[in-house]
Design a protein around this motif. Sequence first.
Motif, PDB file in Angstrom:
ATOM      1  N   ILE A 170      -6.390   1.877   7.750  1.00  0.00           N
ATOM      2  CA  ILE A 170      -7.056   0.642   8.360  1.00  0.00           C
ATOM      3  C   ILE A 170      -5.888  -0.239   8.604  1.00  0.00           C
ATOM      4  O   ILE A 170      -5.951  -0.940   9.747  1.00  0.00           O
ATOM      5  CB  ILE A 170      -7.900  -0.112   7.133  1.00  0.00           C
ATOM      6  N   PHE A 184     -14.248   1.972   3.771  1.00  0.00           N
ATOM      7  CA  PHE A 184     -13.483   1.361   2.465  1.00  0.00           C
ATOM      8  C   PHE A 184     -14.427   0.516   1.674  1.00  0.00           C
ATOM      9  O   PHE A 184     -14.390   0.658   0.401  1.00  0.00           O
ATOM     10  CB  PHE A 184     -12.408   0.498   3.203  1.00  0.00           C
ATOM     11  N   THR A 226       0.796  -1.120   0.175  1.00  0.00           N
ATOM     12  CA  THR A 226       0.045  -0.044   0.133  1.00  0.00           C
ATOM     13  C   THR A 226       0.653   1.286   0.041  1.00  0.00           C
ATOM     14  O   THR A 226       0.594   2.380  -0.667  1.00  0.00           O
ATOM     15  CB  THR A 226      -1.005   0.127   1.152  1.00  0.00           C
ATOM     16  N   THR A 260     -14.204   4.573  -6.350  1.00  0.00           N
ATOM     17  CA  THR A 260     -12.979   4.752  -6.532  1.00  0.00           C
ATOM     18  C   THR A 260     -12.330   3.691  -7.382  1.00  0.00           C
ATOM     19  O   THR A 260     -12.934   2.862  -7.855  1.00  0.00           O
ATOM     20  CB  THR A 260     -12.242   5.067  -5.154  1.00  0.00           C
ATOM     21  N   PRO A 278      -8.464   6.360  -1.747  1.00  0.00           N
ATOM     22  CA  PRO A 278      -8.783   4.849  -0.981  1.00  0.00           C
ATOM     23  C   PRO A 278      -7.457   4.421  -0.465  1.00  0.00           C
ATOM     24  O   PRO A 278      -7.287   3.571   0.421  1.00  0.00           O
ATOM     25  CB  PRO A 278      -9.260   4.281  -2.295  1.00  0.00           C
ATOM     26  N   LEU A 290     -13.547   2.300   9.603  1.00  0.00           N
ATOM     27  CA  LEU A 290     -12.837   2.462   8.375  1.00  0.00           C
ATOM     28  C   LEU A 290     -13.058   1.364   7.459  1.00  0.00           C
ATOM     29  O   LEU A 290     -13.017   1.664   6.036  1.00  0.00           O
ATOM     30  CB  LEU A 290     -11.222   2.984   8.601  1.00  0.00           C
ATOM     31  N   MET A 331     -10.807   1.589  -6.510  1.00  0.00           N
ATOM     32  CA  MET A 331     -10.745   0.316  -5.981  1.00  0.00           C
ATOM     33  C   MET A 331     -11.897  -0.791  -6.604  1.00  0.00           C
ATOM     34  O   MET A 331     -11.904  -1.701  -6.438  1.00  0.00           O
ATOM     35  CB  MET A 331     -10.801   0.427  -4.449  1.00  0.00           C
ATOM     36  N   VAL A 342      -6.991   5.632   3.033  1.00  0.00           N
ATOM     37  CA  VAL A 342      -7.907   4.962   3.924  1.00  0.00           C
ATOM     38  C   VAL A 342      -7.319   3.742   4.140  1.00  0.00           C
ATOM     39  O   VAL A 342      -7.304   3.344   5.347  1.00  0.00           O
ATOM     40  CB  VAL A 342      -9.395   4.710   3.212  1.00  0.00           C
ATOM     41  N   LEU A 343      -6.777   2.741   3.137  1.00  0.00           N
ATOM     42  CA  LEU A 343      -6.414   1.404   3.264  1.00  0.00           C
ATOM     43  C   LEU A 343      -5.247   1.637   4.072  1.00  0.00           C
ATOM     44  O   LEU A 343      -4.956   0.613   5.097  1.00  0.00           O
ATOM     45  CB  LEU A 343      -6.003   0.861   2.024  1.00  0.00           C
ATOM     46  N   LEU A 398     -15.730   1.804  -2.181  1.00  0.00           N
ATOM     47  CA  LEU A 398     -15.165   0.946  -3.448  1.00  0.00           C
ATOM     48  C   LEU A 398     -15.615   1.310  -4.915  1.00  0.00           C
ATOM     49  O   LEU A 398     -14.971   1.366  -5.855  1.00  0.00           O
ATOM     50  CB  LEU A 398     -15.597  -0.540  -3.055  1.00  0.00           C
TER      51      LEU A 398
END
Length: 613
Positions: A109, A163, A80, A170, A102, A159, A172, A105-106, A167
């Motif tokens: 997380i 996420f 990531t 984005t 995203p 989160l 993702m 955010v990942l 999804l």
Amino acid sequence: MGREERRSGDLAGLMGYLLGHKKILRNPYTGTAHLMLFWGLAIPVLIVVLAQFRFAMPDIVAGILSLFLDVLGTAMLAGTFFFLVRRIKSTDSGTPKRTVFPLVVLLIILLTGFLAAGARISIIHHGFSWSSPVGWLVSLVLPNSPLFMQFMIRIHFFLVLFFIAILPFTFMSHIAAAPLNVYYRKKGPRGEMKPVSLEKGIIGAGTVLDLTWKQLLDAESCVSCGRCEENCPASASGKPLSPRKVMGDILTQMEDVRRCGNDPVNPSFPVLEDAITYDEIWACTTCMACVEQCPVFIEPMDKILDMRRYQVLGRGLLPTEARSMIRDVEIFGDVNGKGSAHRGDWALNLGVPHISDEGLNPEILLWVGCSGAFHPKYQETTRAMVRILKAAEVRFGILGKEERCCGDAARRLGNEEVFLDLAAKNIASFNKYHIKKIVTLCPHGFNTLKNEYPALGSNPRSGSRTSFEVIHAVEFVLRLIEQKKIFPKYPVDKRMAIHDPCYLGRVNNIYEPLREISSSVPGIDLKELKRNRANAFCCGGGGGRMWLHENIGQNINHLRAQEIQESGIELVGTACPYCLTMLEDGIGALEMENPPRVMDIIEIVASSLRRVY
Ligand code: SF4
Ligand code: SF4
């Protein structure tokens, strides 16, 4: 949204590409980072499910599962972080909200996951935890605080939900769209342009509504990784075209259409040319580097070609420079406007038989092509091919006056009508003489005859399929050498490199015959150019670009010529009339003291033969 298109799926292929990351790993850094991210996401989902049964499983099994989570979480964190840095660096792609957010955010997380694990260990353990080594390391710097642990768990949990919720909005969304795209990837001949019917209204793509569902799925699947752009000769030479931007623009317009409704009459309805300009559309050389490089089998090129079709047949906007060529093929049947009466002039006094000559009983039809018939330099290659065929005692014939331009350039310049007309005439000649095997010199003719004519059938407007074998000259001559029908004997003492023509290599996957045939010529010291085979750099002449001015950025052939110059070779071997012309011009422009010579490989073989006719 999206027009009809027939596609069959391929589950086994999808599994191969997904689990092994075969195509993504072509770029070892991003490939490895993605592999870590993929498995770091996929396996923990399974383990989290198993972990719900923690109390029902032995401690050692629970510990091993926890260790797995710890290691994969670390791999995922590294992956990531890698992609986040990469995305931040390339925010010029115009998609940071879709791509950077995203990933942030990942990242949070993953970090809160480790912080929660570390806080738990700092509360319940007083020593090293083998089942969570990274969590243990984190615990060393954390307070022994249940409140902090609960706080991290909640952030982590909410989160994850957030996420999942974002999804679809984005990049993702590629988690679902990309595997689907791989599943429905093109499986027929790669070089075949999508057939269209002239009777069915709109030709090509004016808005996203004219694209097929698969073309729209392509846009949904794009992760904006930029591999297509990095390898696109138009982008590399400073032209405004970027296949990544094309895909991004289509996606943006899909979102706009969703907002303003599927009503093209609405004045605010987006049209593709608002986002993808004239200069972009016409800069494409159809080299297929973008298609080759895309890790999720997206084909930016077919959208560009559909836009050309719309420009030409929908709006009559063919670039001025190409108009005389299109008129010439329409009237005279060849790109040079010389006329069919002169199509056999190159063969004067060579005793080249017509395919219908009595008693000939031909094994093959030699397809000469416009360049082979009219281009003074490439006529030499055609004559060299004749010498080889005669030396090998192959019974061959030509169509002479009955041959027409194959239609490749007209089709790729958007004029489907002219292409269909030329194809109909050629197919009628093949049928008239019951042609079963054709050998071509030009890779563009090869691709058109082999991959596009069969779909047109014996009557190109009827749709029934017809079939004849089409072989490129390098493959055919290599067979003659292997069968010991010809013997390259006289040495060609040169340091030589192959320039892979796009329409032989990437489009038709023919790489090795060029090298094998060259190696069979005594004296040749074969080297490789820096970019070769599937990564070869285009000469700049495909997709009808031979007839268009190159007045933005650098000349693509100059860039390839510089690469050739840096390699220090004395001879460039290629197998395409466009490449031959473009590279000769490019090398000429460098004004080198000892410029390398450019030759078609067929000519090189012929020059090494014992018997000269
Ligand atoms: S089209 Fe493919 S290669 Fe190009 S940016 Fe999108 S995913 Fe990457
Ligand atoms: S086909 Fe070649 S020139 Fe066209 S967009 Fe793709 S990489 Fe660029």
